[in-house]
Design a protein around this motif. Structure first.
Motif, mmCIF file in Angstrom:
data_model
loop_
_atom_site.group_PDB
_atom_site.id
_atom_site.type_symbol
_atom_site.label_atom_id
_atom_site.label_comp_id
_atom_site.label_asym_id
_atom_site.label_seq_id
_atom_site.Cartn_x
_atom_site.Cartn_y
_atom_site.Cartn_z
ATOM 1 N N ALA A 428 3.575 -8.077 -2.093
ATOM 2 C CA ALA A 428 4.935 -7.605 -1.843
ATOM 3 C C ALA A 428 4.865 -6.141 -1.443
ATOM 4 O O ALA A 428 4.362 -5.312 -2.198
ATOM 5 C CB ALA A 428 5.795 -7.766 -3.090
ATOM 6 N N ARG A 429 5.358 -5.843 -0.258
ATOM 7 C CA ARG A 429 5.374 -4.458 0.225
ATOM 8 C C ARG A 429 6.806 -3.962 0.211
ATOM 9 O O ARG A 429 7.744 -4.713 0.462
ATOM 10 C CB ARG A 429 4.792 -4.377 1.638
ATOM 11 N N ASN A 430 6.983 -2.674 -0.082
ATOM 12 C CA ASN A 430 8.328 -2.110 -0.164
ATOM 13 C C ASN A 430 9.126 -2.348 1.106
ATOM 14 O O ASN A 430 8.574 -2.468 2.212
ATOM 15 C CB ASN A 430 8.250 -0.598 -0.423
ATOM 16 N N ALA A 431 10.446 -2.412 0.938
ATOM 17 C CA ALA A 431 11.339 -2.427 2.089
ATOM 18 C C ALA A 431 11.454 -1.002 2.639
ATOM 19 O O ALA A 431 10.969 -0.048 2.035
ATOM 20 C CB ALA A 431 12.709 -2.955 1.669
ATOM 21 N N ALA A 432 12.136 -0.864 3.761
ATOM 22 C CA ALA A 432 12.231 0.450 4.407
ATOM 23 C C ALA A 432 12.955 1.472 3.553
ATOM 24 O O ALA A 432 12.714 2.676 3.666
ATOM 25 C CB ALA A 432 12.936 0.301 5.758
ATOM 26 N N TYR A 433 13.849 0.986 2.664
ATOM 27 C CA TYR A 433 14.716 1.897 1.928
ATOM 28 C C TYR A 433 14.269 2.172 0.491
ATOM 29 O O TYR A 433 14.905 2.962 -0.199
ATOM 30 C CB TYR A 433 16.145 1.342 1.911
ATOM 31 N N ASN A 434 13.209 1.521 -0.015
ATOM 32 C CA ASN A 434 12.842 1.742 -1.424
ATOM 33 C C ASN A 434 11.355 2.052 -1.614
ATOM 34 O O ASN A 434 10.812 1.899 -2.700
ATOM 35 C CB ASN A 434 13.242 0.531 -2.285
ATOM 36 N N GLY A 435 10.708 2.527 -0.553
ATOM 37 C CA GLY A 435 9.288 2.843 -0.664
ATOM 38 C C GLY A 435 9.008 4.221 -1.237
ATOM 39 O O GLY A 435 8.018 4.422 -1.934
ATOM 40 N N ALA A 436 9.896 5.164 -0.960
ATOM 41 C CA ALA A 436 9.693 6.530 -1.442
ATOM 42 C C ALA A 436 10.166 6.646 -2.886
ATOM 43 O O ALA A 436 11.352 6.461 -3.167
ATOM 44 C CB ALA A 436 10.430 7.517 -0.556
ATOM 45 N N LEU A 437 9.243 6.923 -3.794
ATOM 46 C CA LEU A 437 9.562 7.050 -5.216
ATOM 47 C C LEU A 437 8.982 8.364 -5.738
ATOM 48 O O LEU A 437 7.807 8.667 -5.520
ATOM 49 C CB LEU A 437 8.986 5.887 -6.020
ATOM 50 N N ALA A 438 9.810 9.108 -6.448
ATOM 51 C CA ALA A 438 9.321 10.316 -7.109
ATOM 52 C C ALA A 438 8.525 9.929 -8.348
ATOM 53 O O ALA A 438 8.630 8.797 -8.851
ATOM 54 C CB ALA A 438 10.493 11.212 -7.489
ATOM 55 N N THR A 439 7.753 10.841 -8.854
ATOM 56 C CA THR A 439 6.984 10.580 -10.076
ATOM 57 C C THR A 439 7.919 10.164 -11.213
ATOM 58 O O THR A 439 8.901 10.839 -11.501
ATOM 59 C CB THR A 439 6.201 11.836 -10.491
ATOM 60 N N GLY A 440 7.626 9.020 -11.802
ATOM 61 C CA GLY A 440 8.440 8.507 -12.895
ATOM 62 C C GLY A 440 9.588 7.630 -12.463
ATOM 63 O O GLY A 440 10.218 6.973 -13.296
ATOM 64 N N ALA A 441 9.894 7.596 -11.178
ATOM 65 C CA ALA A 441 10.998 6.765 -10.684
ATOM 66 C C ALA A 441 10.563 5.309 -10.589
ATOM 67 O O ALA A 441 9.368 4.988 -10.546
ATOM 68 C CB ALA A 441 11.466 7.270 -9.323
ATOM 69 N N ALA A 442 11.556 4.430 -10.552
ATOM 70 C CA ALA A 442 11.264 2.996 -10.503
ATOM 71 C C ALA A 442 12.217 2.309 -9.539
ATOM 72 O O ALA A 442 13.301 2.816 -9.237
ATOM 73 C CB ALA A 442 11.381 2.379 -11.892
ATOM 74 N N THR A 443 11.807 1.169 -9.055
ATOM 75 C CA THR A 443 12.655 0.322 -8.233
ATOM 76 C C THR A 443 12.354 -1.125 -8.593
ATOM 77 O O THR A 443 11.318 -1.429 -9.200
ATOM 78 C CB THR A 443 12.418 0.574 -6.731
ATOM 79 N N VAL A 444 13.260 -2.009 -8.248
ATOM 80 C CA VAL A 444 13.118 -3.417 -8.613
ATOM 81 C C VAL A 444 13.279 -4.283 -7.373
ATOM 82 O O VAL A 444 14.173 -4.046 -6.550
ATOM 83 C CB VAL A 444 14.172 -3.822 -9.671
ATOM 84 N N PHE A 445 12.408 -5.266 -7.211
ATOM 85 C CA PHE A 445 12.638 -6.297 -6.212
ATOM 86 C C PHE A 445 12.679 -7.647 -6.916
ATOM 87 O O PHE A 445 12.214 -7.793 -8.058
ATOM 88 C CB PHE A 445 11.592 -6.262 -5.087
ATOM 89 N N GLY A 446 13.286 -8.614 -6.255
ATOM 90 C CA GLY A 446 13.467 -9.922 -6.885
ATOM 91 C C GLY A 446 12.975 -11.047 -6.021
ATOM 92 O O GLY A 446 12.696 -10.875 -4.820
ATOM 93 N N LEU A 447 12.885 -12.213 -6.616
ATOM 94 C CA LEU A 447 12.408 -13.380 -5.882
ATOM 95 C C LEU A 447 12.878 -14.657 -6.559
ATOM 96 O O LEU A 447 13.243 -14.661 -7.740
ATOM 97 C CB LEU A 447 10.882 -13.363 -5.777
ATOM 98 N N ILE A 448 12.886 -15.710 -5.788
ATOM 99 C CA ILE A 448 13.121 -17.057 -6.300
ATOM 100 C C ILE A 448 11.888 -17.885 -5.961
ATOM 101 O O ILE A 448 11.388 -17.852 -4.820
ATOM 102 C CB ILE A 448 14.390 -17.685 -5.706
ATOM 103 N N GLY A 449 11.366 -18.584 -6.945
ATOM 104 C CA GLY A 449 10.156 -19.358 -6.746
ATOM 105 C C GLY A 449 10.326 -20.792 -7.196
ATOM 106 O O GLY A 449 11.296 -21.153 -7.868
ATOM 107 N N SER A 450 9.382 -21.619 -6.835
ATOM 108 C CA SER A 450 9.326 -23.001 -7.299
ATOM 109 C C SER A 450 8.052 -23.176 -8.112
ATOM 110 O O SER A 450 7.103 -22.395 -7.996
ATOM 111 C CB SER A 450 9.363 -23.982 -6.125
#
Length: 463
Positions: A428-450
Motif C-alpha cells: 500500500a503506497r500513500n495517496a497524493a494527499y497523505n504521504g507527507a507526515l511530520a515526525t510523530g504524525a499519523a494517517t489511516v487508510f482502509g480496505l475491504i477484504g474477503s
C-alpha cells in the motif's frame, strides 16, 4: 327651551378625569385577563437552523439513508424493515405523480409513512416524474409535482417530525435555457406549498439530472434560501464527481456559505463515469452532511450494479451494498437513529483530527522511519473491513506499507492508499494527499477484504 348646563369646579374636573382613566385601565386589564395568551409555536417537525437540519428539539440530524423504488415495486413493503436492519435512519421513497407512471394514492402514501414510523425511519418522500424535465419527454414540471403534494396533503399533515418532502427528483435535464429557470420555479413551488399550509422541511434537487454540472444550484441556492428558511438542497453525485477535489469543492461551497446540503443520491459506479464514493462518504462525515445512496434494489436498464441487495433479498448483499453499509464512513459506522424515535448522541466516527495519545496497541518502542498497525474494524461471513494506521518516526514525504496476506485472504478495495498485490504480498503506497507526515504524525487508510478476518503484521518504509 334650551338644555340646562352646569360648570364643574377644577377639583371636581380632576376627580372625574382620574376616575375615567382608572376605569379605562381596569377595563384593559379585564380584557387582557379574559383573552388567553397566544400559544407558543409548537416544537414539531424538522427545520433548518444555522445551515443545519435539526429536529423539533434542536438536535442535529445527520441523514444516512437509502432510496427505495416503491412506486415500481409496491409489493416490496418488507424492504423498510430490511433497510432499517442494516442501520439506515432514513429511507427516500420513490413516488409517482401520475405523469409518467401510475400515481401513488393518498392511502398508499399514508401506508408508506406508517411503514417508516413502524421501523423508526425518517421518511423522505419524492416525486420521480419530474426527472429530466426539459430534456426527458413526458417529464412533469415542478408545478405538477406540487399539484400532487396538494392531493396527498391530508395524510401528511401532522407528520412534520417524521417526513421530509423532496418536491421533485432531478427536475431538469441538460437544457441550459430551461435550467436557468431553476431558482424561480423552485421558489414558486415552495411558495405554493407553504401557502397551502405545508410546514414540512422541503428538499429541492439540482438541475442537470441532479448533478448541477452547470453550477446553477450552486449559484442560485442563496435566492431559494432567502425565500424560504426551511428548505434543504440536494445534489446527486454520479459521473460528474469522479475526482475527490470536485466532491470537496461542491460540498465545502455550501458548508462555507451556511447553506443546508445533502447528497440526495450517489453510487459506486455509473454509466456516465465512476464517482468517488469514498470521497463522498468521507467528506460528508467530515462536514456533518447527510447522504442517501441509490438504491436498495430493482434497478434495470444496465445499471443493475447500483442494487445494494439482489432481488430485494437482504441476505444477498452486493459489493455496493457492502460498501455503503459496512465500509468506512458508511451507514453502519455513522448512522444514528432520529431523536424523534429516541436516538441521539454521536456516531462512532473515527476522529477528524490526529490523535494526541499514542495507540494503545502495537509497538511500544518504534524503530525505523515509520510503523504500521493493521486493525480489523468489522467482519461478516466471507469478508471483513480493516484500517491501517501509519505513524511517522521521522519526517516523511511518502510511505509504503507491505504485508503478507494470510492464506485465503484478498483485498477487494481500498481508500486513502494505492494497493497492489502479487503472490500473496500486498503493498500500500500513500495517496497524493497523505504521504507527507511530520515526525510523530499519523494517517489511516482502509480496505475491504474477503477471506479470513485475520490481521497480518505489516511493515512500513519511507517511499
Amino acid at each position: 327651551m334650551h338644555p340646562r348646563t352646569t360648570t364643574a369646579s377644577p377639583r371636581a374636573a380632576v376627580a372625574v378625569a382620574l376616575a375615567t382613566a382608572l376605569a379605562l385601565v381596569l377595563s384593559m386589564v379585564v380584557a387582557l385577563l379574559s383573552v388567553s395568551p397566544p400559544a407558543a409555536r409548537a416544537d414539531t417537525g424538522f427545520r433548518v437552523e444555522n445551515g443545519r437540519l435539526v429536529d423539533a428539539a434542536g438536535n442535529d440530524f445527520l441523514i444516512r439513508g437509502v432510496s427505495h423504488a416503491h412506486t415500481w415495486y409496491l409489493q416490496e413493503t418488507g424492504s423498510f424493515a430490511d433497510i432499517k436492519a442494516l442501520g439506515a435512519n432514513t429511507v427516500r421513497v420513490v413516488l409517482s405523480s401520475g405523469q409518467r407512471w401510475t400515481e401513488n394514492s393518498a392511502a398508499d402514501v399514508a401506508n408508506v409513512v406508517s411503514l417508516c414510523k413502524a421501523q423508526r425511519l425518517i421518511c423522505m418522500l419524492e416525486v420521480h416524474d419530474t426527472t429530466g424535465y426539459g430534456e426527458q419527454s413526458g417529464a412533469a414540471t415542478l408545478d405538477q409535482a406540487v399539484d400532487y403534494w396538494l392531493r396527498v396533503q391530508d395524510v401528511l399533515e401532522g407528520e412534520e417530525d417524521h417526513v421530509l418532502v423532496n418536491i421533485g427528483n432531478e427536475p431538469y435535464g441538460n437544457n441550459e435555457s430551461v435550467n436557468q429557470g431553476w431558482a424561480d420555479d423552485t421558489i414558486a413551488a415552495v411558495e405554493r406549498l407553504r401557502g397551502a399550509g405545508f410546514e414540512h422541511t422541503l428538499v429541492v434537487d439540482a438541475p442537470n439530472w441532479g448533478q448541477d454540472w452547470q453550477g446553477i444550484m450552486r449559484r442560485d441556492a442563496p435566492l431559494v434560501a432567502a425565500a424560504d428558511g426551511n428548505t434543504v438542497f440536494s445534489i446527486h453525485m454520479y459521473g460528474v464527481y469522479q475526482q475527490e477535489s470536485t466532491v470537496v469543492s461542491y460540498l465545502e461551497h455550501f458548508s462555507d456559505a451556511g447553506l443546508p446540503l445533502i447528497v440526495g443520491e450517489f453510487g459506486h459506479d455509473h454509466s456516465d463515469g465512476n464517482p468517488d464514493e469514498d470521497a463522498i462518504m468521507e467528506h460528508t462525515r467530515r462536514l456533518g452532511l447527510g447522504y442517501i445512496g441509490w438504491s436498495w434494489s430493482g434497478n434495470g436498464g444496465g445499471v443493475e450494479y447500483l442494487d445494494m441487495v439482489e432481488a430485494f433479498d437482504p441476505d444477498r448483499i452486493t459489493p455496493w451494498g457492502e460498501r455503503i453499509f459496512h465500509g468506512p464512513d458508511g451507514i453502519g459506522e455513522t448512522s444514528v437513529e432520529a431523536p424523534v424515535y429516541g436516538g441521539g448522541g454521536d456516531p462512532t466516527d473515527p476522529p477528524t483530527e490526529e490523535p494526541t495519545d499514542p495507540p494503545t496497541e502495537g509497538p511500544t518502542d518504534p524503530a525505523g522511519e515509520c510503523t504500521a498497525e493493521f486493525r480489523i474494524t468489522n467482519e461478516w461471513s466471507g469478508g471483513f473491513q480493516a484500517e491501517v494506521e501509519v505513524t511517522a518516526h521521522t519526517a516523511l514525504t511518502g510511505w509504503t506499507v507491505t504485508w503478507t496476506a494470510p492464506s485465503g485472504q484478498t483485498v477487494a478495495q481500498a481508500w486513502n492508499a494505492d494497493l497492489t498485490s502479487a503472490g500473496g504480498t500486498v503493498s500500500a503506497r500513500n495517496a497524493a494527499y497523505n504521504g507527507a507526515l511530520a515526525t510523530g504524525a499519523a494517517t489511516v487508510f482502509g480496505l475491504i477484504g474477503s477471506g479470513p478476518a485475520v490481521a497480518p503484521d505489516p511493515t512500513c518504509a519511507a517511499a
